[in-house]
Enzyme design. Sequence first.
Site, PDB file in Angstrom:
ATOM      1  N   ASN A  15       1.817   5.965  -5.829  1.00 43.83           N
ATOM      2  CA  ASN A  15       1.066   7.190  -5.518  1.00 43.83           C
ATOM      3  C   ASN A  15       2.012   8.340  -5.188  1.00 43.83           C
ATOM      4  O   ASN A  15       1.776   9.479  -5.600  1.00 43.83           O
ATOM      5  CB  ASN A  15       0.063   6.934  -4.389  1.00 43.83           C
ATOM      6  CG  ASN A  15      -1.228   6.334  -4.915  1.00 43.83           C
ATOM      7  OD1 ASN A  15      -2.022   6.999  -5.576  1.00 43.83           O
ATOM      8  ND2 ASN A  15      -1.420   5.043  -4.662  1.00 43.83           N
ATOM      9  N   MET A  91       1.143   1.036   5.267  1.00 40.09           N
ATOM     10  CA  MET A  91       0.383  -0.168   5.597  1.00 40.09           C
ATOM     11  C   MET A  91       0.162  -0.391   7.098  1.00 40.09           C
ATOM     12  O   MET A  91      -0.198  -1.480   7.515  1.00 40.09           O
ATOM     13  CB  MET A  91       1.057  -1.403   4.976  1.00 40.09           C
ATOM     14  CG  MET A  91       1.124  -1.355   3.454  1.00 40.09           C
ATOM     15  SD  MET A  91      -0.477  -0.973   2.682  1.00 40.09           S
ATOM     16  CE  MET A  91      -1.257  -2.581   2.863  1.00 40.09           C
ATOM     17  N   ARG A  92       0.362   0.650   7.896  1.00 37.28           N
ATOM     18  CA  ARG A  92       0.073   0.522   9.330  1.00 37.28           C
ATOM     19  C   ARG A  92      -1.056   1.459   9.706  1.00 37.28           C
ATOM     20  O   ARG A  92      -1.179   2.535   9.121  1.00 37.28           O
ATOM     21  CB  ARG A  92       1.299   0.929  10.161  1.00 37.28           C
ATOM     22  CG  ARG A  92       2.347  -0.096  10.125  1.00 37.28           C
ATOM     23  CD  ARG A  92       3.639   0.357  10.756  1.00 37.28           C
ATOM     24  NE  ARG A  92       4.617  -0.644  10.407  1.00 37.28           N
ATOM     25  CZ  ARG A  92       4.818  -1.749  11.105  1.00 37.28           C
ATOM     26  NH1 ARG A  92       4.176  -1.960  12.230  1.00 37.28           N
ATOM     27  NH2 ARG A  92       5.689  -2.638  10.688  1.00 37.28           N
ATOM     28  N   HIS A 110      -7.471   5.396  -0.501  1.00 40.28           N
ATOM     29  CA  HIS A 110      -7.901   4.016  -0.278  1.00 40.28           C
ATOM     30  C   HIS A 110      -8.489   3.477  -1.582  1.00 40.28           C
ATOM     31  O   HIS A 110      -9.284   4.166  -2.231  1.00 40.28           O
ATOM     32  CB  HIS A 110      -8.936   3.984   0.846  1.00 40.28           C
ATOM     33  CG  HIS A 110      -9.391   2.602   1.172  1.00 40.28           C
ATOM     34  ND1 HIS A 110      -8.606   1.716   1.878  1.00 40.28           N
ATOM     35  CD2 HIS A 110     -10.521   1.929   0.853  1.00 40.28           C
ATOM     36  CE1 HIS A 110      -9.244   0.574   1.989  1.00 40.28           C
ATOM     37  NE2 HIS A 110     -10.410   0.665   1.377  1.00 40.28           N
ATOM     38  N   ASP A 142      -8.989  10.124  10.361  1.00 39.54           N
ATOM     39  CA  ASP A 142      -9.389  10.351  11.749  1.00 39.54           C
ATOM     40  C   ASP A 142      -8.908   9.164  12.576  1.00 39.54           C
ATOM     41  O   ASP A 142      -8.051   8.402  12.125  1.00 39.54           O
ATOM     42  CB  ASP A 142     -10.909  10.593  11.847  1.00 39.54           C
ATOM     43  CG  ASP A 142     -11.705   9.364  11.425  1.00 39.54           C
ATOM     44  OD1 ASP A 142     -11.107   8.290  11.220  1.00 39.54           O
ATOM     45  OD2 ASP A 142     -12.944   9.482  11.304  1.00 39.54           O
ATOM     46  N   GLY A 144     -10.358   6.441  13.313  1.00 35.90           N
ATOM     47  CA  GLY A 144     -10.851   5.137  12.895  1.00 35.90           C
ATOM     48  C   GLY A 144     -10.073   4.611  11.701  1.00 35.90           C
ATOM     49  O   GLY A 144      -9.107   5.235  11.234  1.00 35.90           O
TER      50      GLY A 144
HETATM   51  C1  GRF Z   1      -2.726   1.861  -3.214  1.00 37.94           C
HETATM   52  O1  GRF Z   1      -3.677   1.055  -3.823  1.00 37.94           O
HETATM   53  C2  GRF Z   1      -3.351   2.704  -2.127  1.00 37.94           C
HETATM   54  O2  GRF Z   1      -4.661   3.087  -2.405  1.00 37.94           O
HETATM   55  C3  GRF Z   1      -3.338   1.768  -0.959  1.00 37.94           C
HETATM   56  O3  GRF Z   1      -2.134   1.069  -1.056  1.00 37.94           O
HETATM   57  C4  GRF Z   1      -1.708   1.048  -2.421  1.00 37.94           C
HETATM   58  C5  GRF Z   1      -0.340   1.662  -2.441  1.00 37.94           C
HETATM   59  O4  GRF Z   1       0.246   1.634  -3.707  1.00 37.94           O
HETATM   60  N1  GRF Z   1      -3.532   2.488   0.286  1.00 37.94           N
HETATM   61  P1  GRF Z   1       1.542   2.495  -4.003  1.00 37.94           P
HETATM   62  O5  GRF Z   1       2.589   2.097  -2.970  1.00 37.94           O
HETATM   63  O6  GRF Z   1       1.188   3.938  -3.913  1.00 37.94           O
HETATM   64  O7  GRF Z   1       1.955   2.089  -5.387  1.00 37.94           O
END
Ligand code: GRF
Length: 203
Positions: A15, A91-92, A110, A142, A144
């Site tokens: 991303n 991832m946190r 997401h 936010d 949550g």
């Molecule tokens: C993606 O699917 C994103 O939506 C999720 O974690 C993944 C990250 O992928 N939050 P990348 O590291 O951007 O390839």
Amino acid sequence: MTINLAVLASGRGSNLQAIVRATEEGKLDAKVVLVLSDKADAKALDFAREKGIAAVHVSPKDFAQKSDYEAELLRQIDQVDCQLICLAGYMRILSPYFIQNAKVPVMNIHPALLPAFPGLHSQKQALDYGVKIAGCTVHFVDEGMDSGAIILQKSVPVLDDDTEDTLSARILEQEHQAYWQAIQLFAENKLVVEGRTVKIKGE
Ligand code: GRF
């Protein structure tokens, strides 16, 4: 106006790459000025360094408390002039401390059509549930988990022979469009937040 972005990422960084590509192609009027990661070996950091973007690993293990760790993230972010913080595979879960002390909005992507399937393994959750349509959501963050106001969503079909991998790949393709488009709307000052609802000016 070109806006500056700070991106938080933990892994692969596709991303992040899609955002940077959109800036290079002139579709997104923004510049990634800082990439922060909680993982030293995050591919996102390698990519940022290759592109000459400031890339910093901040290890949570170096801090006694989560708020201390997040204070360091915010300190790093405050050193650059940025108008938006983007979570891209970070991832946190950010604590309320981070959200309350961030000086600019925070966006996340997401891989599910929220509010369905928040949290981890959303694509597997979608398959297990048996939904026919899946997708991705870009939202403001936010206090949550995956609960902030929704900016953009894109849907994809779920096929009978889908596996977690094939569905994830189909959703990821849409993520790579949705994220820069949402950031561009923010950069153009077109997002109007009214409670839970984000309206897009001119649409
Ligand atoms: C993606 O699917 C994103 O939506 C999720 O974690 C993944 C990250 O992928 N939050 P990348 O590291 O951007 O390839």
